[in-house]
Design a protein around this motif. Structure first.
Motif, short mmCIF file in Angstrom:
data_model
loop_
_atom_site.label_atom_id
_atom_site.label_comp_id
_atom_site.label_asym_id
_atom_site.label_seq_id
_atom_site.Cartn_x
_atom_site.Cartn_y
_atom_site.Cartn_z
N THR A 1 0.85 -1.18 0.00
CA THR A 1 0.00 0.00 0.00
C THR A 1 0.89 1.23 0.00
O THR A 1 1.95 1.24 0.63
N GLU B 1 -4.31 -0.52 -11.06
CA GLU B 1 -5.39 -0.86 -10.13
C GLU B 1 -6.20 0.40 -9.83
O GLU B 1 -5.66 1.51 -9.80
N THR C 1 -7.95 1.84 -7.24
CA THR C 1 -7.95 2.76 -6.10
C THR C 1 -6.90 3.85 -6.28
O THR C 1 -7.11 5.00 -5.88
N ALA D 1 -7.26 -5.07 -6.83
CA ALA D 1 -6.27 -4.88 -5.75
C ALA D 1 -5.98 -6.20 -5.06
O ALA D 1 -4.84 -6.46 -4.65
N ILE E 1 -2.70 -1.53 -3.20
CA ILE E 1 -3.85 -0.66 -2.99
C ILE E 1 -3.40 0.70 -2.48
O ILE E 1 -2.38 0.83 -1.80
N ALA F 1 -11.99 -0.52 -3.38
CA ALA F 1 -11.35 -1.70 -3.97
C ALA F 1 -12.28 -2.46 -4.91
O ALA F 1 -11.80 -3.28 -5.70
N LEU G 1 -5.92 -8.03 1.52
CA LEU G 1 -6.01 -8.29 0.09
C LEU G 1 -5.83 -9.77 -0.22
O LEU G 1 -6.26 -10.25 -1.26
#
Length: 452
Positions: A76, A169, A171, A206, A233, A284, A420
């Protein structure tokens, strides 16, 4: 493949970077290593020191694996950051989003960027719109930009370094970038019109496993061959993930760190104001989430150096004395982006406890203003460092009338990123904080609102 139990989370915030080891079964933090996330000032422009971070990451993975074992790696990072790749190397340094360079092409970018109705992303200063960064780089460093083969969001850059697999991804793509159209779940007109669409690798969930670590990473860290790595993410969405489906909507998650980011799941995007730093994040699952934010952690550090927990006398002195901080001390962001921050007294005359009390109340009042933009949930759950600030939480409860809880998950974004991989669903709302009971606080808050 069985779900990994011991998950190393690479958690790169704007101020600090961490590698945290999470036990997925107990949802507890077993160990952590951290380092400042420094910005390099050499070269073409201020940029993230990715090689120093890479060294920190592999050394941390090696140490955590030797001490406890690592079964999987998740990632992250902060938003507004991308890696422009030329094959297997960077075509340009990873730009620091606080650099003012993108303002040089601001007028042309303003004409090129999508309308708020399409992107749900406001026009932000410096490089906070990732599209503005890429636009500036494509004009000012055209020769180097011509070499770009792939544009990776920041979590996926680190996933690529671990696995050799490129992806993107939603997000991070949907984090006030101007690159994504949340309602359409597609790239925005900016990406299409600039001819960038082919530069973005495939969008992956994610929670997907992007691949195993490479043989080189296995060799330098000692992790077993085949150790899986998630796609990764955006950090605010990592904080949100444990709560999705666990509370009656609408509810608000306040994710705190350098930024204080209020996200109201089930809220109405129609109340967002692009002139007041409110926007839609993308969760997500690809759904727009009305969001408002300000640099709460940055302002706390600026305004309350040497912070101490205030006692009842400190709180009384601040409220009875009308001692207030007024927004905004980080210009251009938050619900009062054009206001210039100031104190109603000389802050050096205050004790450390009084100063901390005044700043805690200030942050609660700015947060209340954010909730007027993204919507107020039935309950507010505070994640991150501000969850430890009881006065802030109590004041927020009094201001909003909503149930306020301080998250019981001290791991913050790291816990969400570990999820995740799957595993036990749900999140505790944490400790409920009673609203602030002080006879003068309502008048104090009303004077603050009237002054700004």
């Amino acid at each position: 493949m069985p779900l990994p139990r011991l998950i190393a989370v690479i958690d790169i915030g704007k101020t600090n970077a961490k590698v945290v080891l999470i036990d997925a079964e107990t949802r507890s933090q077993l160990a952590a290593r951290s380092t400042p996330n420094t910005v390099r000032r050499d070269g073409l422009y201020p940029h993230m020191d990715v090689e120093r971070l890479w060294g920190f990451i592999v050394e941390s993975l090696k140490a955590l694996h030797a001490e406890h074992g690592v079964d999987g790696v998740s990632i992250t990072t902060h938003g507004a950051t991308a890696a422009l790749m030329a094959g297997n190397r960077l075509a340009l340094p990873v730009l620091d989003y606080e650099h003012s360079g993108p303002e040089e092409t601001g007028e042309a970018y303003g004409a090129a960027r999508p309308d708020f109705a399409e992107s749900l992303s406001p026009r932000l200063p410096v490089g906070l719109n990732l599209g503005a960064q890429i636009f500036w780089q494509s004009r000012v460093y055209a020769d180097r930009f011509a070499e770009v083969t792939d544009i990776l969001m920041y979590p996926q850059y680190w996933a690529w370094r671990l696995t050799g697999v490129m992806a993107n991804e939603v997000t991070s793509l949907g984090c006030h970038t101007d690159l994504w159209a949340p309602d359409a779940s597609a790239f925005s007109s900016l990406v299409v019109n600039e001819g960038w669409a082919d530069l973005f690798p495939a969008v992956r969930p994610a929670a997907s496993v992007l691949g195993p670590i490479t043989a080189d990473v296995a060799a330098i860290t000692g992790l077993r061959a085949g150790t899986p790595v998630t796609c990764g993410i955006h950090d605010s969405n990592a904080s949100l993930l444990p709560h999705l489906g666990q509370h009656e909507a609408p509810f608000t998650i306040l994710s705190t760190g350098t930024w204080a980011i209020a996200m109201t799941v089930g809220g109405d995007t129609g109340r967002l104001d692009p002139l007041r730093d409110s926007l839609a994040n993308v969760d997500a699952f690809g759904r727009p989430v009305p969001t408002a934010r300000f640099m709460g952690g940055r302002e706390f550090d600026m305004l309350a150096p040497g912070a101490v927990a205030p006692d009842a006398d400190d709180i009384e002195a601040v409220i009875a004395g009308g001692i207030q901080a007024l927004p905004s001390f980080v210009p251009g962001v938050g619900p009062f982006p054009q206001s210039v921050g100031r104190w109603t007294v000389e802050p050096e005359t205050l004790s450390a406890g009084q100063r901390t009390a005044a700043v805690s109340l200030y942050l609660a009042l700015v947060t209340e203003a954010c909730l007027g933009l993204c919507g107020l949930g039935r309950e507010i759950i505070i994640e991150g460092p501000l969850a430890r600030n009881t006065l802030f939480a109590a004041a927020l409860g009094r201001l909003t009338g909503a149930k306020v809880s301080a998250s019981g998950d001290a791991t913050g974004t790291s816990l969400g990123a570990s999820m995740l991989f799957g595993g036990p669903a749900g999140s505790s709302s944490g400790t409920v904080i009673a609203p602030l009971e002080h006879a003068g606080f309502d008048d104090y808050a009303e004077r603050w609102r009237a002054t700004i």
